[in-house]
Scaffold this motif. Structure first.
Motif, mmCIF file in Angstrom:
data_model
loop_
_atom_site.group_PDB
_atom_site.id
_atom_site.type_symbol
_atom_site.label_atom_id
_atom_site.label_comp_id
_atom_site.label_asym_id
_atom_site.label_seq_id
_atom_site.Cartn_x
_atom_site.Cartn_y
_atom_site.Cartn_z
ATOM 1 N N SER A 1 0.886 -1.220 0.061
ATOM 2 C CA SER A 1 -0.037 -0.004 0.051
ATOM 3 C C SER A 1 0.994 1.200 0.095
ATOM 4 O O SER A 1 1.973 1.115 0.350
ATOM 5 C CB SER A 1 -0.787 0.064 1.221
ATOM 6 N N TRP A 2 0.239 2.391 -0.198
ATOM 7 C CA TRP A 2 0.915 3.711 -0.387
ATOM 8 C C TRP A 2 -0.068 4.773 -0.185
ATOM 9 O O TRP A 2 -1.016 5.001 -0.628
ATOM 10 C CB TRP A 2 1.616 3.838 -1.897
ATOM 11 N N PRO A 3 0.209 5.266 1.167
ATOM 12 C CA PRO A 3 -0.702 6.113 1.754
ATOM 13 C C PRO A 3 -0.839 7.633 0.956
ATOM 14 O O PRO A 3 0.202 7.971 0.375
ATOM 15 C CB PRO A 3 -0.271 6.566 3.195
ATOM 16 N N ALA A 4 -1.972 8.405 0.974
ATOM 17 C CA ALA A 4 -2.027 9.705 0.216
ATOM 18 C C ALA A 4 -1.356 10.586 0.928
ATOM 19 O O ALA A 4 -1.131 11.657 0.573
ATOM 20 C CB ALA A 4 -3.552 9.621 0.204
ATOM 21 N N THR A 5 -1.183 10.561 2.234
ATOM 22 C CA THR A 5 -0.582 11.307 3.151
ATOM 23 C C THR A 5 1.071 11.428 2.879
ATOM 24 O O THR A 5 2.010 12.039 3.802
ATOM 25 C CB THR A 5 -0.912 11.106 4.415
ATOM 26 N N ALA A 6 1.797 10.308 2.177
ATOM 27 C CA ALA A 6 3.073 10.084 2.202
ATOM 28 C C ALA A 6 3.851 11.337 1.641
ATOM 29 O O ALA A 6 3.313 12.026 0.469
ATOM 30 C CB ALA A 6 3.366 8.937 1.073
ATOM 31 N N SER A 7 4.713 11.978 2.327
ATOM 32 C CA SER A 7 5.525 13.057 1.909
ATOM 33 C C SER A 7 6.487 12.625 0.581
ATOM 34 O O SER A 7 6.898 13.717 -0.096
ATOM 35 C CB SER A 7 6.295 13.573 3.093
ATOM 36 N N ALA A 8 7.178 11.596 0.920
ATOM 37 C CA ALA A 8 8.044 11.138 -0.247
ATOM 38 C C ALA A 8 7.509 10.658 -1.458
ATOM 39 O O ALA A 8 6.257 10.379 -1.575
ATOM 40 C CB ALA A 8 8.976 10.005 0.378
ATOM 41 N N ALA A 9 8.148 10.811 -2.671
ATOM 42 C CA ALA A 9 7.887 10.403 -3.700
ATOM 43 C C ALA A 9 8.077 8.783 -3.990
ATOM 44 O O ALA A 9 9.095 8.372 -3.506
ATOM 45 C CB ALA A 9 8.516 10.918 -4.921
ATOM 46 N N PRO A 10 7.090 8.181 -4.619
ATOM 47 C CA PRO A 10 7.320 6.729 -4.528
ATOM 48 C C PRO A 10 8.406 6.321 -5.658
ATOM 49 O O PRO A 10 8.687 7.006 -6.624
ATOM 50 C CB PRO A 10 6.191 6.124 -5.363
ATOM 51 N N ASP A 11 9.139 5.293 -5.373
ATOM 52 C CA ASP A 11 10.541 4.908 -5.987
ATOM 53 C C ASP A 11 9.844 3.927 -7.301
ATOM 54 O O ASP A 11 9.323 2.850 -6.974
ATOM 55 C CB ASP A 11 11.444 4.271 -5.235
ATOM 56 N N ILE A 12 10.051 4.455 -8.351
ATOM 57 C CA ILE A 12 9.791 3.550 -9.547
ATOM 58 C C ILE A 12 10.769 3.867 -10.583
ATOM 59 O O ILE A 12 10.805 3.826 -11.912
ATOM 60 C CB ILE A 12 8.311 4.226 -10.304
ATOM 61 N N GLY A 13 11.906 3.072 -9.954
ATOM 62 C CA GLY A 13 13.205 3.377 -11.012
ATOM 63 C C GLY A 13 13.088 2.346 -11.805
ATOM 64 O O GLY A 13 14.019 2.432 -12.744
ATOM 65 N N PHE A 14 11.893 1.251 -12.001
ATOM 66 C CA PHE A 14 12.058 0.145 -12.897
ATOM 67 C C PHE A 14 11.426 0.825 -14.307
ATOM 68 O O PHE A 14 11.294 0.388 -15.182
ATOM 69 C CB PHE A 14 11.163 -0.806 -12.235
ATOM 70 N N ILE A 15 10.967 2.104 -14.207
ATOM 71 C CA ILE A 15 10.174 2.756 -15.238
ATOM 72 C C ILE A 15 11.294 3.685 -15.844
ATOM 73 O O ILE A 15 11.942 4.245 -15.393
ATOM 74 C CB ILE A 15 9.155 3.626 -14.897
ATOM 75 N N ASP A 16 11.487 3.509 -17.358
ATOM 76 C CA ASP A 16 12.193 4.389 -17.992
ATOM 77 C C ASP A 16 12.070 5.768 -17.649
ATOM 78 O O ASP A 16 11.104 6.405 -17.701
ATOM 79 C CB ASP A 16 12.022 4.126 -19.632
ATOM 80 N N PRO A 17 13.128 6.714 -17.553
ATOM 81 C CA PRO A 17 13.193 8.148 -17.203
ATOM 82 C C PRO A 17 12.265 8.791 -17.981
ATOM 83 O O PRO A 17 11.651 9.876 -17.484
ATOM 84 C CB PRO A 17 14.667 8.466 -17.087
ATOM 85 N N ILE A 18 12.491 8.347 -19.321
ATOM 86 C CA ILE A 18 11.507 9.419 -20.175
ATOM 87 C C ILE A 18 10.216 9.184 -20.144
ATOM 88 O O ILE A 18 9.306 10.073 -20.199
ATOM 89 C CB ILE A 18 11.936 8.852 -21.774
ATOM 90 N N VAL A 19 9.739 8.061 -19.733
ATOM 91 C CA VAL A 19 8.145 7.801 -19.460
ATOM 92 C C VAL A 19 7.756 8.192 -18.028
ATOM 93 O O VAL A 19 6.765 9.074 -17.750
ATOM 94 C CB VAL A 19 7.988 6.407 -19.475
#
Length: 234
Positions: A15-33
């Motif tokens: 799960s990922w809370p709406a109140t999270a201050s940090a950005a989610p780590d999605i390093g598996f996605i190409d930076p351009i996308v």
């Protein structure tokens, strides 16, 4: 509609809370996308990635509003006579996240999207279960992500809380069993649901059940959704 009861073997969940201050780590996605994605897609991709390894997986994505904020921005641009980005348009559809996820993983497995108002998460769980039952040897990934609608739409009844949640339905190595029920109002006081804590949104109820192992429910006129957790079935 008849009462429904079904059991989901949960291999992993995140799960990922709406109140999270940090950005989610999605390093598996190409930076351009990655830099073109909305916050909604990013949190959805984060919890989805947490639940799967390299194996192919069918995906059921659920969201009441989806990329409504992006669509609203597009409409505002059109109204102001400004050009609309083709990328923004292509990423404004409800199932944009499933396409990005499949491309990133090189996975051509089936993907579907569900939106059913305030009951979106409940019906998505039912859809994911139905897909799992049709072919139980292949896992199904349920991803729910939502955010409140733009203020331009006024007051929304049973508005979402926001955040993201993912469950991998897999009988091979279940962490436990999620017991789901959809009943009519006549069963409000019936066991075993009578001891369940009620929540204002379905996502809050389901997350409470997963985090604490305690039963939880959500109700509106004509329907009562109930979830409970059985770790002994693992």
């Amino acid at each position: 509609m008849p009462d429904l009861h079904w059991t989901i073997p949960v291999g992993r969940w995140s799960s990922w809370p709406a109140t999270a201050s940090a950005a989610p780590d999605i390093g598996f996605i190409d930076p351009i996308v990655r830099r073109r994605l909305s916050t909604l897609s990013k949190v959805a991709l984060k919890v989805a990635h947490d639940c799967v390894a390299a194996e192919p997986v069918r995906v059921v994505f659920a969201s009441r509003h989806g990329e409504l904020r992006r669509t609203t921005d597009i409409l505002r641009s059109i109204s102001a006579g400004e050009p609309v980005s083709p990328t923004a348009f292509s990423l404004s559809v409800l199932n944009a996240m499933t396409g990005v996820f499949g491309i990133a993983r090189g996975d051509r497995s089936a993907a579907s999207a569900v939106s059913a108002g305030a009951e979106t998460l409940g019906y998505a769980l039912l859809e994911a279960y139905a897909q799992y039952q049709s072919q139980a040897d292949e896992p199904v990934l349920l991803v729910y992500a939502d955010e409140p609608a733009d203020l331009a739409y006024g007051t929304i009844e049973d508005e979402v809380q926001g955040g993201a949640l993912a469950l991998l339905i897999d009988a091979a190595a279940p962490a436990g069993q999620l017991l789901c029920a959809l009943t009519q109002p006549r069963d409000v006081c019936a066991a075993p649901a009578a001891d369940a804590t009620r929540f204002p949104t379905q996502s809050q109820a389901l997350l409470h059940c997963l985090e604490t192992g305690q039963p939880a429910c959500w109700q509106r006129a004509g329907a009562r959704w109930h979830w409970s957790w059985d770790a002994r079935a693992a």
